[in-house]
Scaffold this motif. Structure first.
Motif, mmCIF file in Angstrom:
data_model
loop_
_atom_site.group_PDB
_atom_site.id
_atom_site.type_symbol
_atom_site.label_atom_id
_atom_site.label_comp_id
_atom_site.label_asym_id
_atom_site.label_seq_id
_atom_site.Cartn_x
_atom_site.Cartn_y
_atom_site.Cartn_z
ATOM 1 N N UNK A 1 0.861 -1.185 0.000
ATOM 2 C CA UNK A 1 0.000 0.000 0.000
ATOM 3 C C UNK A 1 0.892 1.229 0.000
ATOM 4 N N UNK A 2 0.295 2.376 -0.215
ATOM 5 C CA UNK A 2 1.103 3.610 -0.292
ATOM 6 C C UNK A 2 0.895 4.487 0.944
ATOM 7 N N UNK A 3 0.531 3.863 2.065
ATOM 8 C CA UNK A 3 0.411 4.628 3.309
ATOM 9 C C UNK A 3 1.796 5.118 3.717
ATOM 10 N N UNK A 4 1.885 6.318 4.246
ATOM 11 C CA UNK A 4 3.176 6.886 4.639
ATOM 12 C C UNK A 4 3.941 7.344 3.408
ATOM 13 N N UNK A 5 5.283 7.382 3.539
ATOM 14 C CA UNK A 5 6.106 7.890 2.434
ATOM 15 C C UNK A 5 6.704 6.712 1.659
ATOM 16 N N UNK A 6 6.552 6.739 0.344
ATOM 17 C CA UNK A 6 7.108 5.697 -0.524
ATOM 18 C C UNK A 6 7.956 6.345 -1.610
ATOM 19 N N UNK A 7 9.187 5.866 -1.724
ATOM 20 C CA UNK A 7 10.077 6.290 -2.815
ATOM 21 C C UNK A 7 9.895 5.299 -3.963
ATOM 22 N N UNK A 8 9.552 5.813 -5.123
ATOM 23 C CA UNK A 8 9.332 4.929 -6.274
ATOM 24 C C UNK A 8 10.473 5.193 -7.263
ATOM 25 N N UNK A 9 11.351 4.184 -7.401
ATOM 26 C CA UNK A 9 12.656 4.413 -8.032
ATOM 27 C C UNK A 9 12.853 3.547 -9.274
ATOM 28 N N UNK A 10 13.156 4.209 -10.382
ATOM 29 C CA UNK A 10 13.665 3.484 -11.552
ATOM 30 C C UNK A 10 15.124 3.907 -11.707
ATOM 31 N N UNK A 11 16.054 2.990 -11.365
ATOM 32 C CA UNK A 11 17.465 3.391 -11.308
ATOM 33 C C UNK A 11 18.007 3.802 -12.675
ATOM 34 N N UNK A 12 17.599 3.065 -13.717
ATOM 35 C CA UNK A 12 17.903 3.476 -15.094
ATOM 36 C C UNK A 12 16.635 3.234 -15.895
ATOM 37 N N UNK A 13 16.020 4.285 -16.358
ATOM 38 C CA UNK A 13 14.864 4.132 -17.235
ATOM 39 C C UNK A 13 15.340 4.335 -18.665
ATOM 40 N N UNK A 14 15.198 3.271 -19.469
ATOM 41 C CA UNK A 14 15.755 3.292 -20.813
ATOM 42 C C UNK A 14 17.041 2.471 -20.829
ATOM 43 N N UNK A 15 16.985 1.292 -20.222
ATOM 44 C CA UNK A 15 18.181 0.434 -20.169
ATOM 45 C C UNK A 15 18.675 0.062 -21.567
ATOM 46 N N UNK A 16 17.731 -0.119 -22.492
ATOM 47 C CA UNK A 16 18.159 -0.474 -23.856
ATOM 48 C C UNK A 16 18.978 0.673 -24.463
ATOM 49 N N UNK A 17 18.547 1.891 -24.224
ATOM 50 C CA UNK A 17 19.333 3.049 -24.690
ATOM 51 C C UNK A 17 20.685 3.113 -23.971
ATOM 52 N N UNK A 18 20.663 2.856 -22.676
ATOM 53 C CA UNK A 18 21.904 2.863 -21.886
ATOM 54 C C UNK A 18 22.921 1.890 -22.494
ATOM 55 N N UNK A 19 22.443 0.682 -22.840
ATOM 56 C CA UNK A 19 23.333 -0.354 -23.372
ATOM 57 C C UNK A 19 23.757 -0.036 -24.812
ATOM 58 N N UNK A 20 22.794 0.333 -25.649
ATOM 59 C CA UNK A 20 23.078 0.466 -27.087
ATOM 60 C C UNK A 20 23.589 1.845 -27.480
ATOM 61 N N UNK A 21 23.115 2.880 -26.776
ATOM 62 C CA UNK A 21 23.402 4.245 -27.224
ATOM 63 C C UNK A 21 24.301 5.021 -26.268
ATOM 64 N N UNK A 22 24.391 4.531 -25.047
ATOM 65 C CA UNK A 22 25.133 5.231 -23.992
ATOM 66 C C UNK A 22 24.619 6.656 -23.793
ATOM 67 N N UNK A 23 23.367 6.853 -24.058
ATOM 68 C CA UNK A 23 22.695 8.133 -23.823
ATOM 69 C C UNK A 23 21.184 7.896 -23.857
ATOM 70 N N UNK A 24 20.418 8.951 -23.634
ATOM 71 C CA UNK A 24 18.944 8.861 -23.697
ATOM 72 C C UNK A 24 18.347 7.914 -22.653
ATOM 73 N N UNK A 25 18.915 7.922 -21.458
ATOM 74 C CA UNK A 25 18.332 7.193 -20.334
ATOM 75 C C UNK A 25 18.282 8.142 -19.147
ATOM 76 N N UNK A 26 17.472 7.757 -18.157
ATOM 77 C CA UNK A 26 17.271 8.668 -17.027
ATOM 78 C C UNK A 26 17.176 7.906 -15.714
#
Ligand code: IPD
Ligand code: CA
Ligand code: CA
Ligand code: CA
Length: 267
Positions: free
Chosen positions: A80-105
């Motif tokens: 559930x989302x009671x209290x404080x929840x950190x919602x984390x995507x450590x690398x969004x755009x992993x395919x870009x990270x691997x193939x392009x080394x850019x365009x990820x967040x």
């Protein structure tokens, strides 16, 4: 959470996001261990895992009563989302990270009792930070992002769309998507849901439509898009469930309903 607590939460999160990004940049040209998850195109690297571990450790050390919901399994089993929840995507755009080394967040959203309070989307290689606090506006680095245009004709819109949904697929009627593609001015596909949300907040893209995203793909983006007056729902216009995977329509409010009502129908 009072103003002071919110500011200190924001300051810590910002510091960790920038630190994680700096770490990724310094390791960028070292060999990567790349594995696959649900299918051969679903990539994960040790950098995704290490970055999520970094956030989980920092958060637990400073905020033992906060929850962590992350893609790579180092967070909590959040029910559930009671209290404080950190919602984390450590690398969004992993395919870009691997193939392009850019365009990820790096994407970090902080929710309190189910409401998005703080959002960070960090384009690591451009060193460009999109950030927002609820009711305090959204920023690109130090620049306040203006409210989105009140009214744009769909004919002049640029929409973000993954080609997966324009070919025969299990989820959505591709004929409706074809009509939409013919109607709008142009389509884009950046390969990072978080960046696509950031571009909507920036007003350089008018809508983003996709049929399956997880909470970590959208948490920070929702905070940003709301701050500039944009709208985020499931693709059929229903409210989002932040604990589930679902379709997403994020847009300039003036074209949101038209897209969901006239162009999207599920199979
Ligand atoms: C993916 C990216 C991509 C979107 C996928 C996501 P990941 O996230 O945001 O643009 O189309 O649905 O899963 O796996 O690179 O964090
Ligand atoms: Ca992934
Ligand atoms: Ca993601
Ligand atoms: Ca990811």
């Amino acid at each position: 959470m009072n103003e002071q607590q919110k500011q200190s939460l924001y300051d810590n999160a910002k510091r960790w996001v920038l630190e994680a990004g700096e770490h990724i940049r310094t390791k960028m040209h070292q060999p990567l261990v790349i594995e696959t998850k649900s299918n051969p195109d679903d990539l994960v690297t040790e950098m995704d895992q290490d970055t999520e571990k970094f956030f989980a450790e920092k958060i637990r050390e400073s905020y033992p009563d906060h929850k962590v919901l992350g893609e790579e399994g180092f967070g909590d089993d959040v029910k559930d989302l009671d209290g404080v929840t950190w919602i984390v995507d450590p690398i969004d755009g992993t395919m870009n990270f691997v193939h392009q080394k850019q365009n990820f967040a790096i994407s970090v959203g902080i929710f309190k009792d189910g409401i998005g309070e703080i959002g960070f989307i960090y384009d690591v290689m451009k060193d460009c930070l999109y950030h927002a606090k609820r009711n305090e506006g959204a920023y690109k680095n130090d620049q306040l992002l203006p409210a989105l245009a009140n009214s744009i004709p769909l004919e002049e819109a640029i929409i973000g769309l993954n080609s997966t949904w324009a070919v025969p697929n299990k989820k959505v009627d591709e004929n409706g998507i074809h009509r939409l593609i013919r109607k709008v001015r142009g389509t884009r596909s950046y390969g990072s849901a978080a960046l696509e949300f950031a571009y909507i907040a920036e007003g350089i893209m008018d809508s983003y439509i996709t049929m399956r995203l997880a909470p970590w793909d959208i948490a920070a983006g929702i905070v940003l898009v709301h701050e500039v007056g944009g709208k985020v729902t499931k693709a059929n216009g229903e409210p989002i469930n932040m604990l589930d995977k679902q379709s997403i329509l994020a847009s300039n409010a003036s074209i949101h309903k038209e897209i969901s009502m006239n162009y999207i129908s599920f199979k």
